[in-house]
Write an enzyme that holds these catalytic residues in place. Structure first.
Site, PDB file in Angstrom:
ATOM      1  N   ARG A  80       0.837  -1.206   0.000  1.00 16.02           N
ATOM      2  CA  ARG A  80       0.000   0.000   0.000  1.00 16.02           C
ATOM      3  C   ARG A  80       0.869   1.252   0.000  1.00 16.02           C
ATOM      4  NH1 ARG A  80      -4.554   0.291   4.514  1.00 16.02           N
ATOM      5  NH2 ARG A  80      -2.812   0.948   5.800  1.00 16.02           N
ATOM      6  N   LYS A 183      -2.621   6.667   1.158  1.00 15.74           N
ATOM      7  CA  LYS A 183      -2.489   7.035   2.569  1.00 15.74           C
ATOM      8  C   LYS A 183      -1.488   8.180   2.674  1.00 15.74           C
ATOM      9  CE  LYS A 183      -2.701   4.622   6.983  1.00 15.74           C
ATOM     10  NZ  LYS A 183      -4.156   4.595   7.204  1.00 15.74           N
ATOM     11  N   GLU A 219     -16.312   6.604   3.295  1.00 12.76           N
ATOM     12  CA  GLU A 219     -15.736   6.003   4.502  1.00 12.76           C
ATOM     13  C   GLU A 219     -15.759   7.001   5.646  1.00 12.76           C
ATOM     14  OE1 GLU A 219     -11.524   5.093   4.698  1.00 12.76           O
ATOM     15  OE2 GLU A 219     -11.081   6.444   3.051  1.00 12.76           O
TER      16      GLU A 219
HETATM   17  C1  LIG Z   1      -5.306   3.861   7.402  1.00 16.44           C
HETATM   18  C2  LIG Z   1      -6.688   4.200   6.996  1.00 16.44           C
HETATM   19  C3  LIG Z   1      -7.754   3.291   7.142  1.00 16.44           C
HETATM   20  C4  LIG Z   1      -7.612   1.957   7.821  1.00 16.44           C
HETATM   21  O1  LIG Z   1      -6.751   1.077   7.178  1.00 16.44           O
HETATM   22  P1  LIG Z   1      -6.163  -0.166   7.956  1.00 16.44           P
HETATM   23  O2  LIG Z   1      -5.186  -0.761   7.013  1.00 16.44           O
HETATM   24  O3  LIG Z   1      -7.268  -1.088   8.267  1.00 16.44           O
HETATM   25  O4  LIG Z   1      -5.524   0.364   9.201  1.00 16.44           O
HETATM   26  C5  LIG Z   1      -8.995   3.668   6.661  1.00 16.44           C
HETATM   27  N1  LIG Z   1      -9.197   4.883   6.091  1.00 16.44           N
HETATM   28  C6  LIG Z   1      -8.198   5.784   5.947  1.00 16.44           C
HETATM   29  C7  LIG Z   1      -8.497   7.087   5.328  1.00 16.44           C
HETATM   30  C8  LIG Z   1      -6.920   5.459   6.405  1.00 16.44           C
HETATM   31  O5  LIG Z   1      -5.943   6.369   6.269  1.00 16.44           O
END
Ligand SMILES: *Cc1c(COP(=O)(O)O)cnc(C)c1O
Length: 337
Positions: A80, A183, A219
């Site tokens: 990722r 991210k 989300e």
């Molecule tokens: C990190 C993150 C998540 C959760 O991802 P995980 O891999 O399950 O920790 C969800 N939404 C956003 C915007 C994130 O930055």
């Protein structure tokens, strides 16, 4: 530290002994370096500071009853981070090197790994930034990868606590074809105003609708959304949400438990039909949702004050795999001796 101290940690920065660094110069990544300083020396014109060339990750290591430490799905985080790097034109950090750095930083800070009984864990934070100076808008030619750790307390020290989300159409976290699926820090900067407003009014997070039509669920601020109805685990398919590794894992476990799993567009209009709602991510695994308030329509959707039965089952199952209480049949954990 005493058990109660580990439990009372919460989620906050604290110093540990070492962090791992790696520099990208002249088109290549160097060797991993161990540092005991929490300071970096950065050019004031670094692209990370001006143009947001920054990506991060979040994952955890857990101490088991057997004394072994398990890192959860770190290869997924490595991949990722590469996707995030591609998304904002940074040099990608190699997957094998990422995993080596994570193993090393956990080992070097082993005295900070909370004991099994505490329910706490070691949070691992990899970071990648553009470091060379540019004042015209273009990608840096040099990068720094860092990974550091800190012990964090259990998210629910007194057991599951369902919270409320809020929908506010006046704020977007990301553009429809923007960087929502990466991210990167920029998405977080963009979400801070809405997040602050939500917290001030007693909500745990903002539930974002799609930025284009405000018709579909995207989300939560820092977590993915799922809903359960008619024995089906449903989670949004969208170009602007961050692919959560927790969500990906829960989908596998849901199927194993006999639920149907659907990853598809989820209409706002579907909200009243769900029997359970959860926000999922590394921090909490599942944060059960008892209500969603729509500010613009002054309307509540309620899901009961107690966490739903599937949310509890999924949460317990994933935690059991992370702590090594149940066999790791999907090979999700890496053991650090
Ligand atoms: C990190 C993150 C998540 C959760 O991802 P995980 O891999 O399950 O920790 C969800 N939404 C956003 C915007 C994130 O930055």
């Amino acid at each position: 530290m005493e058990k109660s101290d580990w439990q009372n940690l919460g989620f906050g920065y604290c110093d540990t002994d070492y962090n791992i660094r790696c520099y990208y110069r002249d088109g290549a990544w160097g060797e991993l370096e161990i540092s005991s300083s929490n300071i970096i020396n950065l050019h004031m014109a670094a692209t990370a500071l001006h143009y947001g060339q920054e990506a991060f990750e979040g994952l955890k290591a857990f101490k088991g009853k057997d004394g072994k430490t398990r890192i959860f799905r770190m290869k997924e985080n490595a991949l990722r981070m590469q996707s995030s790097s591609d998304g904002i034109l940074m040099a990608g950090f190699p997957v094998e090197k990422f995993m080596e750095a994570v193993r090393l930083v956990v080992k070097m800070n082993k005295r900070f790994i909370p004991p099994y009984e505490s329910g706490a864990s070691l949070y691992i934070r990899p970071l990648l930034i553009g470091t060379s100076p540019e004042i015209g808008v273009k990608p840096a030619s040099e990068y720094l990868f860092i990974v550091f750790v800190m012990p964090v307390g259990p998210y629910f020290p007194e057991g599951f606590k369902p919270t409320d989300l809020v929908i506010m159409r006046d704020y977007d976290r990301t553009a429809p074809l923007g960087t929502g699926k990466y991210k990167v820090g920029g998405n977080y900067a963009a979400s801070m105003n809405a997040g602050k407003l939500a917290k001030k009014q007693g909500f745990s997070a903002v539930l974002y609708l799609d930025s284009k039509e405000k018709k579909y669920i995207d989300e939560c601020g820092p977590a993915n959304f799922f809903g359960i109805k008619n024995n089906t685990y449903i989670t949004p398919l969208s170009e602007s949400i961050l692919p959560s590794i927790t969500n990906k894992s829960l989908m596998v476990l849901a199927e194993e438990m006999g639920l149907k799993v659907e990853k598809r567009k989820v209409l706002y209009d579907e909200l009243p039909e769900f029997e359970e709602i959860g926000a999922c991510g590394t921090a909490a695994v599942i944060s059960p949702i008892k209500g969603i308030y729509d500010v613009d329509k002054d309307k509540w959707f309620r899901y009961g004050d107690e966490p739903g039965k599937w949310s509890v089952k999924l949460y317990n199952k994933l935690r059991a795999i992370q702590y090594g209480d149940e066999p790791d049949k999907y090979h999700w954990t890496d053991i650090v001796e």
